[in-house]
Design a protein around this motif. Sequence first.
Motif, mmCIF file in Angstrom:
data_model
loop_
_atom_site.group_PDB
_atom_site.id
_atom_site.type_symbol
_atom_site.label_atom_id
_atom_site.label_comp_id
_atom_site.label_asym_id
_atom_site.label_seq_id
_atom_site.Cartn_x
_atom_site.Cartn_y
_atom_site.Cartn_z
ATOM 1 N N ARG A 1 -1.080 0.835 11.974
ATOM 2 C CA ARG A 1 0.140 1.585 12.730
ATOM 3 C C ARG A 1 1.102 0.874 13.508
ATOM 4 N NH1 ARG A 1 -3.104 4.437 15.315
ATOM 5 N NH2 ARG A 1 -3.372 6.463 14.021
ATOM 6 N N GLN A 2 2.161 1.202 13.552
ATOM 7 C CA GLN A 2 3.129 0.317 14.060
ATOM 8 C C GLN A 2 2.939 0.597 15.687
ATOM 9 O OE1 GLN A 2 7.329 1.376 12.958
ATOM 10 N NE2 GLN A 2 8.265 0.465 14.652
ATOM 11 N N ALA A 3 2.924 -0.399 16.381
ATOM 12 C CA ALA A 3 2.529 -0.165 17.853
ATOM 13 C C ALA A 3 3.993 0.354 18.481
ATOM 14 C CB ALA A 3 2.142 -1.487 18.440
ATOM 15 N N PRO A 4 3.830 1.337 19.496
ATOM 16 C CA PRO A 4 4.964 1.632 20.396
ATOM 17 C C PRO A 4 5.227 0.699 21.592
ATOM 18 C CG PRO A 4 3.209 3.362 20.558
ATOM 19 C CD PRO A 4 2.778 2.155 19.639
ATOM 20 N N PHE A 5 4.302 -0.004 21.711
ATOM 21 C CA PHE A 5 4.384 -0.931 22.960
ATOM 22 C C PHE A 5 4.340 -2.457 22.665
ATOM 23 C CE2 PHE A 5 0.074 1.018 22.380
ATOM 24 C CZ PHE A 5 -0.414 -0.091 22.184
ATOM 25 N N GLY A 6 4.440 -3.246 23.577
ATOM 26 C CA GLY A 6 4.156 -4.455 23.392
ATOM 27 C C GLY A 6 5.316 -5.422 22.432
ATOM 28 N N GLU B 1 5.369 -6.488 19.485
ATOM 29 C CA GLU B 1 5.672 -5.908 17.896
ATOM 30 C C GLU B 1 5.963 -4.678 17.954
ATOM 31 O OE1 GLU B 1 2.372 -7.892 16.307
ATOM 32 O OE2 GLU B 1 3.191 -9.849 16.300
ATOM 33 N N GLN B 2 6.674 -3.941 18.884
ATOM 34 C CA GLN B 2 6.953 -2.626 18.577
ATOM 35 C C GLN B 2 7.799 -2.359 17.512
ATOM 36 O OE1 GLN B 2 9.550 -1.306 22.424
ATOM 37 N NE2 GLN B 2 7.652 -2.640 22.964
ATOM 38 N N MET B 3 8.818 -3.343 17.021
ATOM 39 C CA MET B 3 9.711 -3.041 16.062
ATOM 40 C C MET B 3 9.345 -3.686 14.743
ATOM 41 S SD MET B 3 12.501 -2.075 17.534
ATOM 42 C CE MET B 3 13.864 -2.331 16.250
ATOM 43 N N HIS B 4 7.757 -3.943 14.554
ATOM 44 C CA HIS B 4 7.394 -4.372 13.458
ATOM 45 C C HIS B 4 6.479 -3.277 12.610
ATOM 46 C CE1 HIS B 4 4.414 -6.831 10.877
ATOM 47 N NE2 HIS B 4 4.924 -7.578 11.329
ATOM 48 N N ALA B 5 6.870 -2.955 11.518
ATOM 49 C CA ALA B 5 6.500 -1.813 10.755
ATOM 50 C C ALA B 5 4.853 -2.071 10.457
ATOM 51 C CB ALA B 5 7.056 -1.933 9.414
ATOM 52 N N GLY B 6 4.213 -0.792 10.223
ATOM 53 C CA GLY B 6 2.742 -0.711 9.786
ATOM 54 C C GLY B 6 2.968 0.335 8.582
ATOM 55 N N LEU B 7 1.579 0.413 8.076
ATOM 56 C CA LEU B 7 1.493 1.436 6.892
ATOM 57 C C LEU B 7 1.766 2.753 7.423
ATOM 58 C CD1 LEU B 7 -1.673 0.173 5.075
ATOM 59 C CD2 LEU B 7 0.825 -0.229 4.470
ATOM 60 N N LEU B 8 1.703 3.005 8.878
ATOM 61 C CA LEU B 8 1.992 4.141 9.428
ATOM 62 C C LEU B 8 3.281 3.969 10.180
ATOM 63 C CD1 LEU B 8 -1.637 6.070 10.123
ATOM 64 C CD2 LEU B 8 -0.264 5.950 8.225
#
Length: 634
Positions: free
Chosen positions: A356-361, A363-370
């Motif tokens: 899941r993309q992290a909303p903090f930290g 890498e918040q602009m880094h995509a995840g599978l969710l």
Amino acid sequence: MQRTLGVCYYPEHWPEDIWPEDARRMQETGLAWVRIGEFAWSRLEPVPGRLEFDWLDRAIKVLGSAGLKVVLGTPTATPPRWMIDRHPDMLAVDAAGRPRKFGSRRHYCFSHRGYLDECRRIVTLLAERYGRNPHVAAWQTDNEYGCHDTILSYSDAARGAFRDWLAQKYQSPDALNRAWGNVFWSMDYGSFDEIDLPNMTVTEPNPAHVMAFRRFASDQVVAFNRAQVEIIRRYSRAPVAHNYMGRITGFDHYKVGADLDIASWDSYPLGFLSDRLEADAAHKAAFLRQGDPDFQAFHHDLYRTVGRGRWWVMEQQPGPVNWAPWNPAPLPGMVRLWTWEAFAHGAEAVCYFRWRQAPFGQEQMHAGLLRPDSVPAPGLAEAAEVARELAAASDVATSKGDVALIFDYESAWAWDTQPQGADFDYFRLVFAWYRALRHLGLNIDILPPDASDLSDWKLVLAPGLFTLSPRLRQALETCPGTVMFGPRANSRTTDFAIPPCLPPDLPGIDARVLRVESLPPEASVELEGTGRFLHWAEDLETGAPVILRRRDGLPGMAGDDRITYLAGWPDDSTLRELLRGLCAAQGIETLHLPAALRKRDAAGLRFWFNHGAEPLDWNGQTIPAAGVIWQSAD
Ligand code: GAL
């Protein structure tokens, strides 16, 4: 072998009550592996000695009970803040003498004994606790050695360890002075304690000094990794891996790999295209949302060798990343293509980064599978599609390469130390040869510089290999076909001197490089016919048959069907045609693939990868844009 998928997950980032739902959805997507733990030190040990492993026990249980296999990472890439108070001098120091600060990751110096002991302690605690846990099916040591330029540290700890390393290697300061040529500029040393690290000198330091430091620094990584592996193996039978990166050459991956069961690497095709590849604007525009057609394949082939046949993609880009100068989104289909490409090159598993993309930290602009709101991001459907295809597919086994290409980390350090031309780069050189071979539709095996048996390949290539080891010299006899060396081959001794008999000093070919010149981008040396040497050209004197001449009459390439020497850096199409000629002479069939199309044979299956944004017609079949098809190779 059953090829599998997985994902990187950070239970410590999410409320515990969503772990079961996450695990269920991973399983439902068809993922088999979940990698966790590699940055979790501050939550495992919030203050020195206070261990809080209960949450990790529960996370492993939740994930494992859902049917997932856990890859457990050791958290040593992120020493927590309190560690710096305990060991203020453990921070790596950059070439300008500045300590690297706490506040991101990889801030440790590989040579710091106190930090190494802390790592041994935390790894022992983890291995004791989870070594027999049935859900922990693999381990990962640390995270991406060398990422963020972190191999070389100019700390006091490194200086002390370097002196010891030199004393062991050279035994006496006199021997070191002789080996390095320290008579030059009055650089003789009277004792090992006088030797400093090769930074902050007025002008360039002695290349032999730098080369020794690079070897030392690489050995420190090997020792750091080995310390963890030894501990894990004491408590666990699960395989141990490390996740390497793309185009990181600061340490000898073959040596680190020798201590591990599996090599893995982190594949970020769009980040690499934007950030790590010399290519013109047209190429970067054409492959903006697909990534370079050869960059990932090169690393797949390299890490297959580093892992002695066992390798994974530990992190696969699933959408836009955050760290390159520009971060476009992949074309629909590319996540699937990248995954299948890894399998076609022999990967056992491909894990996506991240769940899941992290909303903090950071890498918040880094995509995840969710997405951050847990709704599927576009990568998820492609991962699920591959999972379904894998379930239906027959096995994808690795087949032997048509040709072999030698890749050597020491050569990367050598030419980094002494580029002689501002754009001479060893990776770039070898990668140009690799790309040419892929264009010809060939399967490539990458070999280490100390390969002892070349009998499996009719064509072996070694551009830029700075020194020819006695072992490889002997192995040349075992090659049933041609070995072609390229510019700068065997042009230095191991102690970075020009060999007395002049390079390339190769067995079976009468050839000497009398002079070299590096060329700025606007200059070239013209070859007979249409081609040119760019970047680099050598004045070759030879008694061997000349295969290619420069317009000024000098030999550009010479040799026979056993050993050939190429005395320059040809433009891409010239290189391709030279290699095509060598293949033809050895009866190796070649193709002329369009720029976006790549082929890979995997024992019984032939894969076609279209890295282009448009469908491609090839041999009566259409390969969809950003698509892959496969068929029986018979
Ligand atoms: C890798 C790293 C991951 C994450 C990822 C982002 O280099 O191992 O932790 O930072 O990049 O693309």
